[in-house]
Enzyme design. Structure first.
Site, PDB file in Angstrom:
ATOM      1  N   LYS A 112       0.862  -1.191   0.000  1.00 51.19           N
ATOM      2  CA  LYS A 112       0.000   0.000   0.000  1.00 51.19           C
ATOM      3  C   LYS A 112       0.887   1.225   0.000  1.00 51.19           C
ATOM      4  O   LYS A 112       2.031   1.178   0.458  1.00 51.19           O
ATOM      5  CB  LYS A 112      -0.892   0.011   1.248  1.00 51.19           C
ATOM      6  CG  LYS A 112      -2.175   0.802   1.064  1.00 51.19           C
ATOM      7  CD  LYS A 112      -3.216   0.004   0.301  1.00 51.19           C
ATOM      8  CE  LYS A 112      -4.486   0.789   0.072  1.00 51.19           C
ATOM      9  NZ  LYS A 112      -5.565  -0.078  -0.426  1.00 51.19           N
TER      10      LYS A 112
HETATM   11  P1  NAD Z   1     -12.952   7.617  -3.259  1.00 48.47           P
HETATM   12  O1  NAD Z   1     -11.914   8.637  -3.025  1.00 48.47           O
HETATM   13  O2  NAD Z   1     -13.410   7.363  -4.653  1.00 48.47           O
HETATM   14  O3  NAD Z   1     -14.239   7.954  -2.378  1.00 48.47           O
HETATM   15  C1  NAD Z   1     -14.202   8.157  -1.006  1.00 48.47           C
HETATM   16  C2  NAD Z   1     -15.557   8.705  -0.606  1.00 48.47           C
HETATM   17  O4  NAD Z   1     -15.655   8.786   0.811  1.00 48.47           O
HETATM   18  C3  NAD Z   1     -15.816  10.118  -1.122  1.00 48.47           C
HETATM   19  O5  NAD Z   1     -17.177  10.220  -1.527  1.00 48.47           O
HETATM   20  C4  NAD Z   1     -15.576  10.990   0.103  1.00 48.47           C
HETATM   21  O6  NAD Z   1     -16.261  12.220   0.038  1.00 48.47           O
HETATM   22  C5  NAD Z   1     -16.128  10.082   1.164  1.00 48.47           C
HETATM   23  N1  NAD Z   1     -15.700  10.377   2.528  1.00 48.47           N
HETATM   24  C6  NAD Z   1     -14.460  10.632   2.992  1.00 48.47           C
HETATM   25  N2  NAD Z   1     -14.500  10.839   4.314  1.00 48.47           N
HETATM   26  C7  NAD Z   1     -15.793  10.689   4.688  1.00 48.47           C
HETATM   27  C8  NAD Z   1     -16.479  10.764   5.912  1.00 48.47           C
HETATM   28  N3  NAD Z   1     -15.819  11.032   7.043  1.00 48.47           N
HETATM   29  N4  NAD Z   1     -17.816  10.540   5.924  1.00 48.47           N
HETATM   30  C9  NAD Z   1     -18.492  10.257   4.777  1.00 48.47           C
HETATM   31  N5  NAD Z   1     -17.891  10.164   3.596  1.00 48.47           N
HETATM   32  C10 NAD Z   1     -16.559  10.384   3.548  1.00 48.47           C
HETATM   33  O7  NAD Z   1     -12.407   6.274  -2.578  1.00 48.47           O
HETATM   34  P2  NAD Z   1     -12.856   4.776  -2.862  1.00 48.47           P
HETATM   35  O8  NAD Z   1     -11.932   4.212  -3.844  1.00 48.47           O
HETATM   36  O9  NAD Z   1     -14.329   4.745  -3.090  1.00 48.47           O
HETATM   37  O10 NAD Z   1     -12.494   4.120  -1.458  1.00 48.47           O
HETATM   38  C11 NAD Z   1     -13.398   4.143  -0.371  1.00 48.47           C
HETATM   39  C12 NAD Z   1     -13.008   3.031   0.581  1.00 48.47           C
HETATM   40  O11 NAD Z   1     -13.046   1.792  -0.126  1.00 48.47           O
HETATM   41  C13 NAD Z   1     -11.606   3.142   1.155  1.00 48.47           C
HETATM   42  O12 NAD Z   1     -11.584   2.604   2.470  1.00 48.47           O
HETATM   43  C14 NAD Z   1     -10.792   2.250   0.239  1.00 48.47           C
HETATM   44  O13 NAD Z   1      -9.612   1.776   0.852  1.00 48.47           O
HETATM   45  C15 NAD Z   1     -11.796   1.146   0.011  1.00 48.47           C
HETATM   46  N6  NAD Z   1     -11.528   0.350  -1.181  1.00 48.47           N
HETATM   47  C16 NAD Z   1     -11.554   0.899  -2.437  1.00 48.47           C
HETATM   48  C17 NAD Z   1     -11.262   0.100  -3.524  1.00 48.47           C
HETATM   49  C18 NAD Z   1     -11.328   0.626  -4.928  1.00 48.47           C
HETATM   50  O14 NAD Z   1     -11.115  -0.166  -5.858  1.00 48.47           O
HETATM   51  N7  NAD Z   1     -11.610   1.885  -5.150  1.00 48.47           N
HETATM   52  C19 NAD Z   1     -10.960  -1.249  -3.346  1.00 48.47           C
HETATM   53  C20 NAD Z   1     -10.970  -1.778  -2.064  1.00 48.47           C
HETATM   54  C21 NAD Z   1     -11.257  -0.967  -0.987  1.00 48.47           C
END
Ligand code: NAD
Length: 433
Positions: free
Chosen positions: A118
């Site tokens: 990561k």
């Molecule tokens: P992203 O940046 O596309 O979206 C994150 C979202 O969370 C945004 O809408 C942001 O405004 C919101 N956010 C941030 N802080 C917040 C809070 N305190 N309360 C409410 N909303 C909040 O990121 P993502 O890729 O969607 O990732 C989100 C989660 O999913 C993370 O934990 C990431 O590690 C996990 N994840 C993502 C992927 C992927 O392929 N994108 C894969 C596995 C896990």
């Protein structure tokens, strides 16, 4: 043009909830059930490489700013390190270590041939211009060039990083290598050798596990009430994929707030809203399909069948776990539930689909992307989705079987499946020197 070095931007705050300590608590729980020997634990527990960088970047006004960045390679026992890069002002080395550890476990749960890694940069990317964002991204990859590789460590997107940034990463590395190296990073745009199906992969994988969980619990997703925290890649695609299944998405949120409608939010309207609004839900309460909640954290406590945390770690803690009313928690985000909250939720009988299983669809399609890059043959979307479905379904059923066999919650069961796999491979490989 100024050339003075300005303050280090975005120094991370001291986190009261240490994600790495939480990850180690989860690890220890499973180790206890498995009865691993100290040597076995030593082989799989700690990260193998922790890289810290200070990245100088030329800002638009000519000044230079230094950004702190990390890359952690937790394990390479089952294959090259694999994991996303996060751009966030609160990134800490412990958070990145936790996320790298979870990646090792996640790849093992879905049985894809990768270890765990990561990365993160301490920055609020919304404060950067596009040019500054590109220079920061390229500088990060250029400094990492000797420590990563198509068969060494393969980054991907995470919070606040996107396909465009992956394209810059790939281009930077390829220019250094003086050859075409699309497999150095996944989550790239389709035009830059990405995979069909990658954008919705994390949410799609979550939906497969949620369907399996609902079947196991005798719950119908058609008409089920759902709340989703976070409306980025994982959260918005979750809403998009669940709505056609008849699920009623009654609340959504992002950093700008939480929006609720007991009769169901018009998901298409929400998707169009963020599309035309810089990716944010700001002002969504004026759309006529939802009202804004006074306290966005109350979204987590709504009376729903499924709660989908899809934002950040440590959202459900011992201070709000008692008030959670969801029947199922599908962890699209990494680490949204602390170990203390986990114990409370288990006691309450909430069925948790743990992150290392629930959100593994993203890395699974990243694996497909890497395979396509290495072979130079690109799959149709139907093939991607069909193979993803098979992997997620089998992984869920393996973890459920371990949960029933050892009489432990799904999270402990997922770690048992993963740790057994990593330990076995590490033992068979032995020590090189
Ligand atoms: P992203 O940046 O596309 O979206 C994150 C979202 O969370 C945004 O809408 C942001 O405004 C919101 N956010 C941030 N802080 C917040 C809070 N305190 N309360 C409410 N909303 C909040 O990121 P993502 O890729 O969607 O990732 C989100 C989660 O999913 C993370 O934990 C990431 O590690 C996990 N994840 C993502 C992927 C992927 O392929 N994108 C894969 C596995 C896990």
């Amino acid at each position: 043009m100024r050339s003075d070095v300005r303050k280090t931007r975005g120094t991370a705050p001291i986190m009261s909830l240490n994600a790495y300590e939480n990850a180690m608590k989860q690890f220890n729980q499973a180790v206890e059930v498995l009865g691993l020997a100290p040597n076995q634990v030593a082989m799989v527990k700690d990260p193998r490489k922790v890289i810290e960088l200070q990245l100088p970047v030329r800002m638009d006004d000519g000044s230079i700013e230094i950004f702190q960045a990390f890359r952690v390679q937790h394990s390479i026992a089952r294959g090259p390190a694999k994991g996303g890069v996060r751009f966030h002002q609160d990134v800490t080395v412990d958070e990145v270590k936790a996320l790298a550890f979870w990646m090792t476990m996640k790849c093992a749960v879905v049985n894809i041939p990768f270890g765990g890694g990561k990365g993160g940069i301490v920055v609020d990317p919304s404060t950067l211009s596009l040019g500054e964002l590109e220079r920061l991204s390229r500088r990060f990859f250029s400094e990492l060039a000797l420590d990563i590789g198509e068969n060494v460590d393969i980054p991907a997107p995470d919070v606040n990083t996107n396909p465009q940034i992956m394209a810059w990463f790939m281009d930077t590395y390829s220019m250094h290598a003086r050859q075409h190296t699309p497999g150095i990073v996944t989550g790239k745009p389709l035009e830059v050798f990405g995979s069909r199906g990658r954008t919705q992969a994390t949410a799609q994988g979550m939906v497969h596990t949620l369907e399996e969980a609902a079947k196991h619990l005798g719950l119908d997703l058609d008409g089920a009430r759902v709340a989703i925290q976070g409306f980025g890649n994982a959260g918005s695609n979750s809403a998009r994929l669940l709505a056609p299944k008849g699920a009623r998405v009654i609340a959504i949120s992002d950093v700008t707030g939480a929006y609720v409608n007991e009769d169901g939010i018009d998901v298409d309207k929400a998707l169009a809203w963020v599309e035309g609004n810089g990716g944010k839900l700001t002002g969504f309460e004026t759309s006529g399909t939802a009202t804004k909640m006074d306290d966005p954290m109350m979204l987590l406590e709504l009376d729903v069948d499924a709660l989908i945390p899809a934002a950040m770690e440590n959202q459900i803690t011992e201070s709000n776990a008692h008030d959670i009313r969801a029947k199922i928690i599908a962890e699209c985000a990494n680490g949204p539930v602390t170990p203390e909250a986990d114990a409370i939720l288990n006691e309450k009988g909430v069925f948790i689909i743990p992150d290392i299983l629930c959100n593994a669809g993203g890395v699974t399609v990243s694996y497909f992307e890497w395979v396509q890059n290495k072979t130079g043959y690109y799959w149709r979307e139907e093939r991607v989705l069909e193979e993803l479905h098979g992997i997620m379904r089998d992984a869920f059923r393996n973890v459920l079987a371990a949960s029933l066999k050892h009489e432990v919650p799904m999270r402990v069961a997922a770690f048992i499946v993963a740790i057994e796999s990593v330990t076995r491979t590490a033992e068979l490989r032995g020590l090189y020197a």
